[in-house]
Design an enzyme around this catalytic site. Structure first.
Site, PDB file in Angstrom:
ATOM      1  N   GLN A 193       0.834  -1.243   0.107  1.00 21.03           N
ATOM      2  CA  GLN A 193      -0.041  -0.018   0.115  1.00 21.03           C
ATOM      3  C   GLN A 193       0.837   1.199  -0.068  1.00 21.03           C
ATOM      4  O   GLN A 193       0.624   2.111  -0.839  1.00 21.03           O
ATOM      5  CB  GLN A 193      -1.007  -0.076   1.207  1.00 21.03           C
ATOM      6  CG  GLN A 193      -1.897   0.886   1.204  1.00 21.03           C
ATOM      7  CD  GLN A 193      -3.016   0.747  -0.110  1.00 21.03           C
ATOM      8  OE1 GLN A 193      -3.047  -0.463  -0.417  1.00 21.03           O
ATOM      9  NE2 GLN A 193      -3.562   1.616  -0.493  1.00 21.03           N
ATOM     10  N   HIS A 210       2.251   3.049  -3.146  1.00 27.44           N
ATOM     11  CA  HIS A 210       1.496   3.963  -4.098  1.00 27.44           C
ATOM     12  C   HIS A 210       1.704   5.215  -4.058  1.00 27.44           C
ATOM     13  O   HIS A 210       1.762   5.977  -5.009  1.00 27.44           O
ATOM     14  CB  HIS A 210      -0.013   3.558  -3.666  1.00 27.44           C
ATOM     15  CG  HIS A 210      -0.798   2.418  -4.316  1.00 27.44           C
ATOM     16  ND1 HIS A 210      -0.656   2.287  -5.732  1.00 27.44           N
ATOM     17  CD2 HIS A 210      -1.160   1.319  -3.825  1.00 27.44           C
ATOM     18  CE1 HIS A 210      -1.300   1.335  -5.962  1.00 27.44           C
ATOM     19  NE2 HIS A 210      -1.462   0.567  -4.856  1.00 27.44           N
ATOM     20  N   GLU A 247     -10.417   1.504   3.443  1.00 26.79           N
ATOM     21  CA  GLU A 247     -10.530   1.227   1.811  1.00 26.79           C
ATOM     22  C   GLU A 247     -10.340  -0.368   1.888  1.00 26.79           C
ATOM     23  O   GLU A 247     -11.160  -0.963   1.428  1.00 26.79           O
ATOM     24  CB  GLU A 247      -9.669   2.063   1.069  1.00 26.79           C
ATOM     25  CG  GLU A 247      -9.708   1.626  -0.512  1.00 26.79           C
ATOM     26  CD  GLU A 247      -8.613   2.291  -1.167  1.00 26.79           C
ATOM     27  OE1 GLU A 247      -7.634   2.819  -0.468  1.00 26.79           O
ATOM     28  OE2 GLU A 247      -8.801   2.403  -2.351  1.00 26.79           O
ATOM     29  N   HIS A 248      -9.285  -0.695   2.375  1.00 31.31           N
ATOM     30  CA  HIS A 248      -9.033  -2.200   2.060  1.00 31.31           C
ATOM     31  C   HIS A 248      -8.840  -2.631   3.748  1.00 31.31           C
ATOM     32  O   HIS A 248      -8.035  -1.983   4.342  1.00 31.31           O
ATOM     33  CB  HIS A 248      -7.571  -2.350   1.500  1.00 31.31           C
ATOM     34  CG  HIS A 248      -7.334  -1.966   0.199  1.00 31.31           C
ATOM     35  ND1 HIS A 248      -6.766  -0.746  -0.075  1.00 31.31           N
ATOM     36  CD2 HIS A 248      -7.751  -2.603  -1.115  1.00 31.31           C
ATOM     37  CE1 HIS A 248      -6.757  -0.495  -1.277  1.00 31.31           C
ATOM     38  NE2 HIS A 248      -7.470  -1.526  -1.833  1.00 31.31           N
ATOM     39  N   ASP A 286      -6.560  -6.367  -5.992  1.00 29.79           N
ATOM     40  CA  ASP A 286      -6.405  -5.257  -6.794  1.00 29.79           C
ATOM     41  C   ASP A 286      -6.356  -5.644  -8.247  1.00 29.79           C
ATOM     42  O   ASP A 286      -6.523  -4.872  -9.209  1.00 29.79           O
ATOM     43  CB  ASP A 286      -4.871  -5.035  -6.502  1.00 29.79           C
ATOM     44  CG  ASP A 286      -4.757  -4.263  -5.364  1.00 29.79           C
ATOM     45  OD1 ASP A 286      -5.814  -3.563  -4.766  1.00 29.79           O
ATOM     46  OD2 ASP A 286      -3.689  -4.185  -4.747  1.00 29.79           O
ATOM     47  N   HIS A 300     -53.441  18.844  -6.316  1.00 26.04           N
ATOM     48  CA  HIS A 300     -53.016  17.415  -6.319  1.00 26.04           C
ATOM     49  C   HIS A 300     -54.418  16.634  -6.176  1.00 26.04           C
ATOM     50  O   HIS A 300     -54.689  15.417  -6.514  1.00 26.04           O
ATOM     51  CB  HIS A 300     -52.132  17.049  -5.054  1.00 26.04           C
ATOM     52  CG  HIS A 300     -50.803  17.501  -5.578  1.00 26.04           C
ATOM     53  ND1 HIS A 300     -50.339  18.702  -5.449  1.00 26.04           N
ATOM     54  CD2 HIS A 300     -49.544  16.639  -5.549  1.00 26.04           C
ATOM     55  CE1 HIS A 300     -48.957  18.823  -5.937  1.00 26.04           C
ATOM     56  NE2 HIS A 300     -48.602  17.421  -6.017  1.00 26.04           N
TER      57      HIS A 300
END
Lengths: 424, 424
Positions: free
Chosen positions: B251, B254, B319-320, B353, B412
């Site tokens: 991770q 990145h 996220e993960h 991934d 209405h």
């Protein structure tokens, strides 16, 4: 009403209120005050904007009891039946967690989890609609949201209208706070001593509420910010002009910026509807609003044939679409963009606004091209589930490292290699 | 890596890039230029930002053929198998139109319609990831989107990397344009002579792309704007520290702003992982990036017990999430907030991934509290279907008018009354 012969492209006269700079600044200041001073700020802002100094924001049992004394029996019965219908429809939208398995032990799936908590904003004044409470609360309840918080500004008597209190109580809403405007949105997003923060804010509101929702988006989730309401009626020569005029006006009475549009291949019908609108408009209590809407945003489009009329409807991508043609059901497949599709002469829009079951919170301003009615999915989120066995990784590890190295992500490849090495 | 004994609340160090004022202005100007001058503006901006004067934006057959000559056979095979897995998983998400009927003739339902057209943005340079193309294109294809347009900036040779060309071609993407940045987003939203406008833009990009997506939102739909990536590993004393360190680093490589976090009740494991991270970091090609990420955004949280560790994970809403505990599957029900949950020692994040099938576009920055992985629903919209028979309206009309009048919406109520009157 303007009758226009359509030649090529049409589109809704779109109007997205962005707010003035003064309004933006006011909202920013309100949010900062609520973040800094919590309940105290809420008290002061409520006194300023709603003209009431409250001892406490929480709705009391006594207020609810009083509301039940006030409400007509017929209205209570109608509220109860509407709730039942809406609950039944939304229950059909619910999705379950699923998993798929492979022989090598792999398990892949999608977990569906309700949001922890949701805030429902209910506007004050004339727009404190019981139906809007049902439409925002029920999908959250069906999704399984444990904590639902309702906020709405107090009236000058320091309470809410009976219809609002009864509807919320019938729905089983437990947390209700008499606070409105941008300050209510800020309280929901950031929390105060009394109000614990929530994860998502839904419900309509005025420009200050809309700006506040935009401002807190990211901190919490929000629903779409609705524009003025629209109806498009698609009709052929068999349709009843009295029904059509009445339906166009039911939309027009909402807002001078609401759009009411008829699309038809029949010139005769176009003229009849235009005449009938004038007749019916005359006796409406909200005549001024409806007349302004018809004047500025109303239109009758006359097309060559029904196919072209359908094409125009898809270009408009209306919030509400009524299909008053001879065989309305056969046209469902041709309608690509519409928030809700009302089929046949007896499916007048108010059937769906109040009672049938589907949600009345719909994509406006042509966003039906890519947006959906409010639904149970909006109150859940998904998580992917991935389980790989040792055997599955052995069989596929090399492919994964190949792809990782193709992207130049060596640490990704090594995370797999460490596992493959273990085997040797 | 910092080892921290958790006492109470934790949260991700959130970082949402809002862009500088200069960047905002640049994007506004680019969008205006593209709206005004179309292809001509695209040509000029591509020359300015990508350093290439193109004759045409469209990718040619020859370029694709050349890419196949370049790509390794092993990589091609891995791409093909990944596509198959991802397609299979997403096909399981697909929802059908449904309808429910009542004895009185009422029909209610939900129509599911694919979006007409989608634009997929693929970043240039090192971030031109084949996996990202698969993850954005496949759910749109499964949803049934007819027109998928891929845009990505040209390299200095005027073409795209072989991996990108081959992947797009394997997926069957037909419209590919060599244009990137805010100008590509503007072209997708408003159209030019060459590029017809689309309804939704998905895919990652740099700050200019993100700002442009925000700016065109409303005109078209957009996906979420992703923040830096995160991984949280939940592990007990049985977990392998070598695996954990490798996954944290995958991770961290990145982005210097990526977060890699271990949560464990085992102090011994915490120390071993901290040591192992240092060892593995040493030989990584992207050592500098990964080291900065670990230093600034990495952490090891040590809790009293596993229950508290799970609580911390839910607070982080990562996220993960990797679960490396003795019985990982039994914990699924306790995990409330996570984009993707990787279970057991062999489900390393890169498995998801690249290859397993679930989407790798996931909610970042703690938004897993209310957001979902990219999925087929994101490329469809729903329309409610409402059909009431004459009998159904007769039976329920009075309840509907009661509710309408409770809200003060007389037009209405009259739209219903006109139908009820007809019967007399």
């Amino acid at each position: 009403m303007k009758i226009i012969n359509v030649t090529k492209n049409v589109s809704l006269k779109r109007t997205i209120e962005a707010g003035t700079e003064t309004q933006q600044q006011a909202v920013t200041q309100i949010i900062e005050k609520v973040k800094a001073y919590g309940d105290e700020a809420l008290m002061a802002l409520t006194e300023k904007f709603d003209g009431v100094r409250l001892q406490s924001f929480a709705v009391t049992k006594e207020e609810i009891e009083r509301a039940y004394e006030e409400i007509e029996e017929e209205a209570l019965a109608a509220i109860r039946e509407a709730i039942e219908n809406i609950r039944d429809f939304h229950a059909r939208q619910k999705r379950e967690t699923w998993i798929t398995t492979k022989e090598d032990g792999t398990m892949l799936g999608q977990k569906v989890t309700p949001l922890d908590s949701v805030g429902v904003y209910v506007p004050g004044g004339r727009a404190a609609y019981p139906s809007s409470i049902m439409m925002n609360v029920i999908p959250a309840q069906v999704a399984g949201v444990e904590r639902i918080v309702m906020v709405s500004p107090p009236q000058s008597n320091g309470s809410w209208p009976a219809g609002v209190l009864v509807t919320a109580n019938e729905l089983g809403v437990k947390e209700m706070y008499k606070v409105g405007g941008a300050q209510a949105v800020a309280a929901l997003a950031y929390g105060t001593e009394t109000i614990a923060p929530i994860d998502k804010i839904v419900g309509p509101g005025n420009i200050y509420v809309a700006l506040a929702k935009r401002a807190v988006f990211g901190q919490v989730d929000i629903d779409m910010i609705a524009g003025p309401s629209e109806i498009v009626v698609l009709a052929d020569e068999k349709a009843n002009p009295i029904f059509i005029a009445a339906d166009l006006l039911s939309q027009a009475e909402h807002d001078p910026m609401a759009s009411a549009i008829l699309v038809t291949p029949c010139e005769k019908l176009a003229q009849k509807v235009a005449d009938e609108v004038i007749v019916q408009l005359e006796t409406l209590p909200k005549k001024d609003i409806a007349a302004a809407s018809i004047q500025d945003y109303g239109a009758i489009y006359v097309t060559q044939d029904l196919a072209e009329a359908i094409d125009v409807v898809n270009q408009l991508a209306p919030e509400h679409l009524e299909v008053l043609t001879e065989e309305p059901l056969t046209l469902i497949g041709k309608i690509k963009h519409a928030g809700a599709i009302f089929l046949g002469p007896y499916s007048s829009e108010p059937v769906g606004d109040y009672f049938a079951g589907p949600n009345h919170v719909l994509p406006t301003n042509g966003t039906a091209r890519f947006s959906s009615p409010l639904n149970v999915d909006d109150f859940t989120k998904k998580s992917s589930i991935i389980y790989y066995s040792q055997a599955a990784l052995q069989a596929n590890g090399k492919k994964i490292t190949t792809l990782a190295r193709l992207e130049g992500l060596e640490a990704h490849a090594r995370a797999i290699d460490k596992r493959l090495e273990e085997e040797k």
